[in-house]
Write a protein that holds these residues in place. Sequence first.
Motif, PDB file in Angstrom:
ATOM      1  N   LYS A 197       0.804  -1.205   0.000  1.00  0.00           N
ATOM      2  CA  LYS A 197       0.000   0.000   0.000  1.00  0.00           C
ATOM      3  C   LYS A 197       0.837   1.255   0.000  1.00  0.00           C
ATOM      4  CE  LYS A 197      -2.684  -1.128   3.434  1.00  0.00           C
ATOM      5  NZ  LYS A 197      -3.778  -1.026   4.409  1.00  0.00           N
ATOM      6  N   LEU A 227      -6.467  -2.132  -3.207  1.00  0.00           N
ATOM      7  CA  LEU A 227      -6.236  -0.811  -2.658  1.00  0.00           C
ATOM      8  C   LEU A 227      -7.393  -0.451  -1.745  1.00  0.00           C
ATOM      9  CD1 LEU A 227      -5.213   0.976  -5.987  1.00  0.00           C
ATOM     10  CD2 LEU A 227      -3.659   0.201  -4.206  1.00  0.00           C
ATOM     11  N   TYR A 266      -3.110   1.585  -9.150  1.00  0.00           N
ATOM     12  CA  TYR A 266      -3.953   2.741  -8.856  1.00  0.00           C
ATOM     13  C   TYR A 266      -4.604   3.271 -10.123  1.00  0.00           C
ATOM     14  CZ  TYR A 266      -5.364   7.202  -6.887  1.00  0.00           C
ATOM     15  OH  TYR A 266      -6.104   8.291  -6.493  1.00  0.00           O
TER      16      TYR A 266
END
Length: 868
Positions: free
Chosen positions: A4, A109, A137
């Motif tokens: 992360k 995510l 992302y």
Amino acid sequence: MMKKFITFLSLFLLAGFVSATSQRQYKDTLCNGHEFIYVQDSYFEAFEAGEYYFMSDTWQLPLTVYYYPEDESVKAPYILLDLTCQMDGKSYDDEKVADMISHAQEYHLEFPMVEELKKEYDENGKLRYRITYDVNYRNMLYGQGVTYSVPAYVYLICYGSAEVEIVSRSVASRCRDYVNTLPMNASLKFVPEDSESIYLWQIGEWIDLKYRFKWESNGNMTMVDGKDCLVGLDNGYMINKTIFPTTFVMDRSIALEQYMEKHHQSDFYVRVYPEEEGILTIEEYKEISHIKEIQLAGVKAAIDTAESGRLQIVAVLPEGSVKKTVLQEALKNANNPSKESYIIYEGFNGETLKSGNASYTYYQLGDQKYYTSTVTIAAAEGNTDATLQSVSIDGIDYSDFDRKVLSYYEVEVNTEYPVFAAVTTSDKASYKVTSEQTVPGKVTIEVTAEAGNTLTYTFNVIAGRSSDATLKNIWLDGKPLIGFESGELYYRVEVTKIPQVTAEVNDPKSKLEILPVKTLPGYSTIIVTSERGNQLKYSINFALDNTLKTCAQNTDSLVVGKSINVVEGEDQVRLLPVRDLSIDSAFVRLMWMGAQELQIVVATTCDYSREDIEDNIIDTITLVSERGYDNFKYDLRPQDLKAYNRLSADGNVYMKIIGSQTGVLVVEEFEEDCLTRSNFFELGEQYNVTNRSFSDMYKVYAPDWRNHDVKFTWSGLEPLRLWFGTTCNFNLNEKSSLVIKPVLNFESGEDVVIEKTESEMKDYLDYEENNFIFARLQCNGNGVLRTEVVKKQDIDTKLNDIELFSARGEQGRIVINSVGSQQMSIYSVSGVLLWNGMVIGGERTMVELASGLYIVKGVHTTKKVIVE
């Protein structure tokens, strides 16, 4: 959790709309009152303990982030990432982004993200946290239909001093240094040779806009676009090809969004291929459909501007007219002026006129509404036309007048008491002028038709302002632009370097803004805004001088890993491909094996005989012998190569090697290390220290410091610590094995002195490797640190012994050994100086020479040496 941290700089990276530099750009105010640091693709900064806010977005992926804490005992930083400045994980103003967040776990995510970091050590044994931010992302954005770049915010707590470095290898990062942004609301002149020009097309910023491409030429133009700045006609990087015959209109469409989603990229690159010279105009536009004329029962109606921004239809119909019937007929007979009731309108993209409801309260065309509630039946017989045909001010027709428009703003007048006059459309109507007799002020003209109905025109007058938005002159690097004419807006100039553009306006009340050319081929825009507010835009399209093609084709390159021979009396020009080298982030070293320093002149063209060569010379470098190196050298780092590239016209610079002597020049690539990264820490110098100086790295050349008593003097309001270490990037921690102890601690004061004897300095210098140790400075305030040699009182009686040396000839060289350091020279038997330099005591110095007899001269001793 390590995964992360990729998002720790989903955001650190950005740069889609900021010009490329390598350092922190600027600070601004975050929406919740915090200051944020806007970050680009190449970034390095040192931070003290504290809280920091960063802002970036999602264009420049993937990237790698390096976080170096100064103290290994301090815990890892706290990092929180979110897509809003609220940092609460809940407030998402963008509905599409909010929906995307709900699907974040599908992409591994989640938001907000709190990062937990793990330790690792780099190749030098220095503690760091290394994170690579991958494409997860951005896949999430496109996968959920978010086709534009999303800003994001990072909250960082450093529990101790640390350094942050961010590096992007994305296409956008690689290409941005040598492409221009395809401009909105600008016009550029192109010729067939300009197919070399590459432009960045920021679809992510254009997606919500409507815009028109317009090509004016006697020939067609082909435009290709792709995901990489290497895009070309029919090559593997091309995605789309469009042929412009005359005018091509492109607006926002589902196709553009699908285009971005399909290729997972917000930026594309464009290249144009014109058949003949022409002007390409790119402009934002709005599709404003409007009613031009209304005839109701034989009466022309006025169209009045309402305060709401909608329009009203004003008309007085003859008695016996039925309002509903007349309106229905007008709609039915739209664009048919042969009918008694009709409407003439202009509708973009095939828009048609619609009625508001059954009673025809209004007509609607596009987003515009035309209310009909003021259409009334005449109270008396007679002509009902109460419009004006024209208006004059001080005897001059008012060109902006339209009989359908009743209100006018910023009507400029040139007299203190302007005289308004008018001509009625019907010769049976009359009018009356009422004036406030002040400027600024208001003038009204009330028109009364024969039937008695009235219309009032209102003019809000102001003092006359200049509308002159022309230029008097344009200069390129201080020289007049050839062919400049004040009324000509478009230019194309062939250049050999990026010029500095300056200009002068004709009217000193005008405002001037110059958007400089960034790279070549490229363009510069000069915007002139008159006092009245109208603008003219002059554009200069800069193309490559034809001589540069010859230069690139006929000039031998300086190739990394190869050498060239330099002959005395013969200058030579070599090409260095700085664009390619800067893209690869190369570190290039020019190594000279000769008797003396070598000088190289750097220019943007290979033709050093041309009259304007001084304008094209961008640097003069000298290969010098630096302490710790046996040869003469000059280092070019990525930032140096980028600086050359920004001035270069064709991605190359041309180096004129001055043949002042015979020798060999070697081009090699080197890796940045402690010696190249550090500055010299010198005896006899002073250093201005700030609270950021802990990030500065210094190297101490041990032979210069040996056999000396050294005095350090500190003047500052805060204490100072002077660290010595065996490598340049050691942690400021006394427990570290890389720190040479003891650390020198200076208290605050006007002059705090610490003296170290020769033997005490030896305790530091004995750790040297290849003659170097390293130094760092640490202070929470500002001050000055001075270093100097303490002069000994006793007289050295062994001067002659120290300066003795031996010299022997070998095959192709002379080898010198000196007891002490001294300046020495080598001459030919005819007395010509062949070499001069400093010989370091205790080290071998080798000088390459051809076979023959030579004179070697020291300070007190001279010897003859034969080289075989």
